[in-house]
Design a protein around this motif. Structure first.
Motif, PDB file in Angstrom:
ATOM      1  N   GLY A 160      20.594  27.385 -52.699  1.00 14.18           N
ATOM      2  CA  GLY A 160      19.608  27.523 -51.628  1.00 14.18           C
ATOM      3  C   GLY A 160      18.271  27.866 -52.233  1.00 14.18           C
ATOM      4  N   ASP A 165      14.452  20.600 -46.923  1.00 17.68           N
ATOM      5  CA  ASP A 165      14.790  21.897 -46.332  1.00 17.68           C
ATOM      6  C   ASP A 165      15.983  21.800 -45.404  1.00 17.68           C
ATOM      7  N   ASP A 182      19.607  23.807 -45.486  1.00 19.22           N
ATOM      8  CA  ASP A 182      20.141  24.532 -44.326  1.00 19.22           C
ATOM      9  C   ASP A 182      21.548  24.051 -43.991  1.00 19.22           C
ATOM     10  N   SER A 183      21.738  22.733 -43.985  1.00 21.61           N
ATOM     11  CA  SER A 183      23.046  22.164 -43.668  1.00 21.61           C
ATOM     12  C   SER A 183      24.077  22.546 -44.719  1.00 21.61           C
ATOM     13  N   ARG A 210      24.113  25.249 -46.671  1.00 20.97           N
ATOM     14  CA  ARG A 210      24.499  26.646 -46.506  1.00 20.97           C
ATOM     15  C   ARG A 210      25.453  26.816 -45.331  1.00 20.97           C
ATOM     16  N   ASN A 211      25.214  26.066 -44.267  1.00 18.09           N
ATOM     17  CA  ASN A 211      26.042  26.219 -43.070  1.00 18.09           C
ATOM     18  C   ASN A 211      27.418  25.592 -43.232  1.00 18.09           C
ATOM     19  N   ARG A 236      19.247  32.643 -41.466  1.00 20.40           N
ATOM     20  CA  ARG A 236      18.889  31.663 -42.497  1.00 20.40           C
ATOM     21  C   ARG A 236      20.048  31.465 -43.462  1.00 20.40           C
ATOM     22  N   GLY A 264      22.560  29.119 -42.289  1.00 16.26           N
ATOM     23  CA  GLY A 264      22.153  27.718 -42.188  1.00 16.26           C
ATOM     24  C   GLY A 264      21.162  27.422 -41.093  1.00 16.26           C
ATOM     25  N   ARG A 309      17.789  26.649 -39.375  1.00 11.82           N
ATOM     26  CA  ARG A 309      16.544  26.042 -39.833  1.00 11.82           C
ATOM     27  C   ARG A 309      15.364  26.936 -39.454  1.00 11.82           C
ATOM     28  N   LYS A 310      14.217  26.634 -40.043  1.00  9.68           N
ATOM     29  CA  LYS A 310      13.012  27.376 -39.691  1.00  9.68           C
ATOM     30  C   LYS A 310      12.697  27.217 -38.211  1.00  9.68           C
TER      31      LYS A 310
END
Length: 787
Positions: free
Chosen positions: A14, A74, A78-79, A81-82, A693, A696, A698-699
Motif C-alpha cells: 500500500g 490509487d 484500495d481494492s 488492501r480490501n 483506509r 480499502g 477510497r479517498k
C-alpha cells in the motif's frame, strides 16, 4: 535469529501504510509472495528484497501476481488492501461507536457483499475467534484480548490472501498473547501471515520462516524464496462504499454525541427559522391582500374602449422614478423664472380598437363559466319626454352638461362607481343578473323586461338634485322625495325623425312640440321599476346615480334611429349637422353618430369574469384573438384589477426579498459553523479514517462519510427549523389578531418548508465538504497513530 537495528520505516503493501520501528523481526508462512513495497513521503519507492530472486526486476518494483505495483492506481491499491490483505493492529483500531459485528462487517461492506451475507459471515468469524457470547457488545465493553480477537475477525472477514500483523500481542499480557498467537497460527494454515514483532521468541515459536534486517538489508533468511516468472494474473474487484453505509457510520457517530448534535442543529436552524417565519408572514399577508383584492375587485371589469392610451415601458419607469424622487426629496427642482413647454403626447401612443363584427361575435362566444356578463356603453341619446303636472316636458337621464358636439355627458360618476347608465347583460341564463348580484332593491322590483329602468342612488340614499330635475321632478324647496313618488314614473323615448327638425339653414335642432312627440305611435314607453342601491358587500359598481337601463333597450333605440334623417345626413357630412362645426377627427364623428343612434358599435366594452380567479382565463381568451392580428388590428384592453394586484404583489415581494436577505446572513454563519464542526469531527475520527483506509476505503469514500454526516446535520437542522417556525406561527397569529383583527396571517406553506429543508441540507453539505476533502487526504498511518 539476526537483528536489524535503527530501521526508521518499513513499507508495507500500500502507498500509505508505513510503520516506524526501532527493532523488528518478520515471521511469515510461505505462499505466493514476491516482495513488500511502500511509498515514502517524498514520493520515491523503496523495495525491501525480503525474498531472493528479484534480480530481473528494477529497483523499486513490487510484483503482485505478475503486475508491477508502480503501475498501480490509487483505486487498485484500495481494492488490493480490501480484497487481498487483512490488517491486525497492535492497538486494535476498532471503531468504538460501532458494535463488534458492525466492525467486522465494515470491510465486507466495502467489498459490496449483501447485507444478509456480510452479517452471516461476521457472526461466523466472531464465533471462530471465540466471541460468540459477546456479539451484542461494543468494543469498549470488551477486554484487550477480546478486542484483538475482534480485530482478527475483521481481518479474516474478507478471506484475505495475506494477513499483516503489527505487534498483535504488544498490548496484551503473556497469557492472552499466547491465546492470540495460537489463533493466528491457526488462521495461517491457509493464508500467508506476515508478523512484525519485537519478540524473537514468538518468531522462533510460531514462524515457518524468519527474516532479519540490519541497516536496511536482509542479513538472514531461514527459508529463502526462489522467485519464478509468473503470468499476469492480476484481477481485483473494485471497492466502493455506498452512501447508505456512509450514512450509517455517520449516524452512529452522531448518536454518541446527542447533546452536541442537537445544539449544532439548533444553531444551524436559526437562519431557517428566520426565513421560514418571514415567508410565513409574507405569504400570509399576500394571501390576505389577494383575498381583499378578490373581494374588492371581483366586480371590476376588464375594460376595452375605442381609444386606448398606451405608455411605453421606458416612459413608465421614468415617470415612476421621477415620482419616487419627489417623495424621497431627491428631485432636482429647476431654479429659473421661465416656464418650459412640452408635449405630453410624445410619451404616449393612442391605440384605436376597431370593434369589428368578427371581434364582437368572438367576444360574445366566450365561455359563460369564466365570464359572467358583458357590458356595453353606447353613447346613444334616449330622446325622452315625460307628462308632468306642467305638461309634457323633455327629460334626460343625466345632468344636461353638453360638450362641443352637443352630447350629454354620459359618464358622470358617483363615488366607487364607473359611472355608466346601462348595466351588463348576463351570459348564463341560470345565474342572477349583474343588477341582482350587485344592487339591492329598496322600492319596487327588479326590471322584468327591457322597457323597465331603475333609479340608482348612493349608499346614503342620495342623488344629485340636477339629476332629478333632468327627470322632470319638482326639486324646488324639496329635500327628499318618497320612493313611492318615483317608482312607477313613466316616460317615452321619441324617434329621431320626430325629435329633431331640420332648419332653413340646413342643420338639425330638437323640436319643441313635445305633446306631438308624446303622442307618437312609434314612441317607446319606459317605466321606473325600482329604486336600487349598491350592496354593502360590493366595493365597486358600474352604474352612476340616476337612471340605469339594459343594453337591450339601447339596442331598440339604435334600431329605431339608425335609418333616421339626421343619421343619414350626418353620415354624408363631414361637419356636425347640429352645430355645423368641423369634427376634430374621425373618432369624434363616429362618437356623434353613436349619440344619434346611428351605429351599434359600442364606445366601451366591459368584460366581467365570473370570479376573480377566472380573470386570467378571460385575459387568455382575449389574447388568443390577438395572436394572428397586426398591431393595428389588435384589441388592447385595460385590466385595472390586475394592475392594482401586481403593484401590491410587487411591493410584498420586494419587502420579502429584503427581509429574507437579512435572515440569510445567519445561514452564512451556519455554513461557517458547520465547517468548523465538521473539521472538529475529522480530528475526532482521525483513527477511524485510518482504519477505513486500511480496510480499502477510497479517498472519495472517506469524503462520503463526512458528507453523510453533514447531510444528516443539515437535514435535521432544516426539519428542526421548520418545526420551530411552524410552532412560532401560533403566538405570532395571536399577537397579530389582537393588534389588527386579522386571522391566521402567518401560514407556513408546504412548498416553502420543503424548499428550506433542501436549502439547509445543501448549504450544510457544502460547508462540511472542505473538511471532508481534508479528511480523505490524511495519511493512513499517521491517522492510525493518532489518539
Amino acid at each position: 535469529m539476526l537483528e536489524l537495528k535503527n530501521i526508521r520505516k518499513v513499507y508495507h503493501v500500500g502507498d500509505m501504510d508505513t510503520i516506524a520501528l526501532d527493532d523488528i523481526s518478520v515471521a511469515f508462512r510461505e505462499k505466493e509472495f514476491v516482495a513488500i513495497l511502500g511509498t515514502s513521503g517524498s514520493g520515491k519507492t523503496t523495495c525491501l528484497n525480503i525474498i531472493g530472486g528479484l534480480d530481473k526486476y528494477d529497483s523499486g518494483d513490487l510484483v503482485i501476481k505478475g503486475k508491477k505495483t508502480k503501475d498501480f492506481k490509487d483505486i487498485e491499491w484500495d481494492s488490493y488492501r480490501n480484497n487481498s490483505v487483512g490488517f491486525i493492529f497492535q492497538s486494535y483500531n476498532l471503531i468504538m461507536h460501532l458494535s463488534i459485528v458492525e466492525n467486522v462487517e465494515l470491510g465486507m461492506t466495502l467489498s459490496g457483499v449483501s447485507k444478509e451475507q456480510k452479517h452471516k459471515r461476521a457472526i461466523q468469524v466472531l464465533e471462530e475467534v471465540g466471541l460468540k457470547d459477546h456479539l451484542h457488545k461494543k468494543p469498549n465493553q470488551l477486554s484487550g484480548g477480546q478486542m484483538q480477537r475482534v480485530a482478527i475477525a475483521r481481518a479474516l472477514a474478507n478471506d484475505p490472501e495475506i494477513l499483516l500483523c503489527d505487534e498483535p500481542t504488544g498490548a496484551l499480557d503473556t497469557a492472552t498473547s499466547v491465546q492470540i498467537m495460537d489463533l493466528i497460527k491457526k488462521v495461517a494454515g491457509d493464508r500467508l501471515v506476515i508478523m512484525v514483532t519485537h519478540n524473537p521468541e514468538l518468531a522462533e515459536q510460531y514462524a515457518d520462516r524468519i527474516i532479519r534486517f540490519k541497516d536496511g538489508n536482509i542479513i538472514d533468511d531461514t527459508n529463502p524464496h526462489q522467485e519464478r516468472p509468473k503470468e499476469d494474473q492480476f484481477n481485483l474487484k473494485k471497492t466502493a462504499m455506498r452512501f447508505k453505509t456512509a450514512f450509517g457510520l455517520s449516524l452512529n457517530n452522531l448518536k454518541t454525541k446527542k447533546g452536541r448534535t442537537f445544539l449544532t442543529s439548533f444553531a444551524s436552524s436559526i437562519g431557517i427559522i428566520g426565513i421560514a417565519v418571514i415567508l410565513s408572514l409574507s405569504s400570509g399577508f399576500k394571501e390576505q391582500i389577494l383575498q381583499f383584492q378578490s373581494d374588492a375587485m371581483a366586480d371590476m371589469p376588464i375594460i376595452i374602449t375605442q381609444s386606448t392610451q398606451e405608455i411605453d415601458e421606458e416612459t413608465m419607469h421614468k415617470l415612476a422614478n421621477d415620482r419616487m424622487a419627489v417623495v424621497k426629496g431627491t428631485a432636482e427642482f429647476e431654479d429659473t423664472d421661465k416656464v418650459y413647454l412640452y408635449d405630453p403626447s410624445e410619451n404616449t401612443q393612442i391605440h384605436t380598437n376597431v370593434f369589428t363584427d368578427e371581434f364582437m361575435e368572438y367576444l360574445e362566444s366566450i365561455n359563460p363559466e369564466i365570464c359572467g356578463s358583458l357590458g356595453y356603453t353606447r353613447l346613444v341619446n334616449l330622446n325622452m319626454v315625460r307628462n308632468t303636472d306642467k305638461g309634457v316636458v323633455p327629460v334626460s337621464i343625466a345632468s344636461a352638461s353638453s360638450n362641443d358636439n352637443g352630447m350629454s355627458s354620459m359618464m358622470s360618476s358617483a363615488t366607487m362607481s364607473l359611472g355608466l347608465s346601462s348595466y351588463p347583460k348576463q351570459l348564463a341564463d341560470s345565474s342572477k343578473s349583474y343588477l341582482e348580484k350587485t344592487y339591492d332593491v329598496l322600492a319596487g322590483e327588479y326590471p322584468a323586461n327591457d322597457n323597465e329602468v331603475v333609479l340608482v342612488i348612493d349608499e346614503k340614499n342620495r342623488i344629485p338634485q340636477n339629476v332629478m330635475e333632468a327627470l322632470g321632478f319638482d326639486t324646488k324647496d324639496v329635500e327628499t322625495i318618497d320612493f313611492d313618488d318615483i317608482v312607477g314614473t313613466e316616460m317615452k323615448i321619441i324617434p329621431n325623425n320626430e325629435y329633431y327638425v331640420k332648419t332653413d339653414m340646413g342643420n338639425y335642432i330638437p323640436a319643441t312640440d313635445y305633446q306631438t312627440m308624446y303622442d307618437s305611435k312609434d314612441a317607446i314607453d319606459i317605466k321606473i321599476a325600482a329604486v336600487v342601491r349598491q350592496k354593502s358587500n360590493v366595493t365597486i359598481g358600474v352604474l352612476s346615480t340616476g337612471i340605469a337601463y339594459s343594453d337591450n333597450l339601447a339596442g331598440k333605440i339604435i334600431e329605431l334611429n339608425e335609418e333616421s334623417d339626421i343619421v343619414k345626413a350626418q353620415e354624408d357630412s363631414d361637419v356636425n349637422v347640429m352645430t355645423m362645426q368641423n369634427f376634430d377627427d374621425a373618432t369624434a364623428k363616429s362618437q356623434f353618430l353613436g349619440y344619434l343612434g346611428g351605429t351599434s358599435i359600442p364606445y366601451m366594452i366591459m368584460v366581467y369574469p365570473e370570479t376573480f380567479e377566472n380573470k386570467d382565463l378571460v385575459l387568455d381568451y382575449l389574447d388568443t384573438y390577438n395572436e394572428d392580428k397586426d398591431s393595428d388590428d389588435a384589441i388592447v384592453y385595460t385590466d385595472m384589477a390586475g394592475t392594482m394586484s401586481n403593484m401590491t404583489s410587487g411591493i410584498m415581494d420586494a419587502i420579502t426579498i429584503v427581509l429574507v436577505a437579512f435572515a440569510a446572513i445567519s445561514l452564512v454563519v451556519s455554513l461557517i459553523m458547520i465547517c468548523i464542526i465538521t473539521y472538529t469531527s475529522v480530528l475526532e475520527r482521525t483513527k477511524e479514517i485510518g482504519v477505513l483506509r486500511a480496510l480499502g476505503a477510497r479517498k472519495k469514500d472517506i469524503t462520503r462519510v463526512f458528507d453523510a454526516e453533514t447531510f444528516i446535520l443539515g437535514l435535521f437542522s432544516g426539519i428542526l427549523g421548520i418545526v420551530i417556525a411552524w410552532l412560532l406561527t401560533f403566538p405570532i397569529n395571536s399577537v397579530l389578531y389582537n393588534m389588527t383583527d386579522l386571522e391566521n396571517v402567518a401560514k407556513l406553506r408546504p412548498e416553502h418548508a420543503v424548499l428550506l429543508v433542501v436549502i439547509s441540507t445543501i448549504l450544510t453539505v457544502l460547508g462540511g465538504h472542505i473538511p471532508a476533502r481534508m479528511a480523505s487526504k490524511k495519511d493512513a498511518v499517521e491517522a492510525l497513530r493518532s489518539e
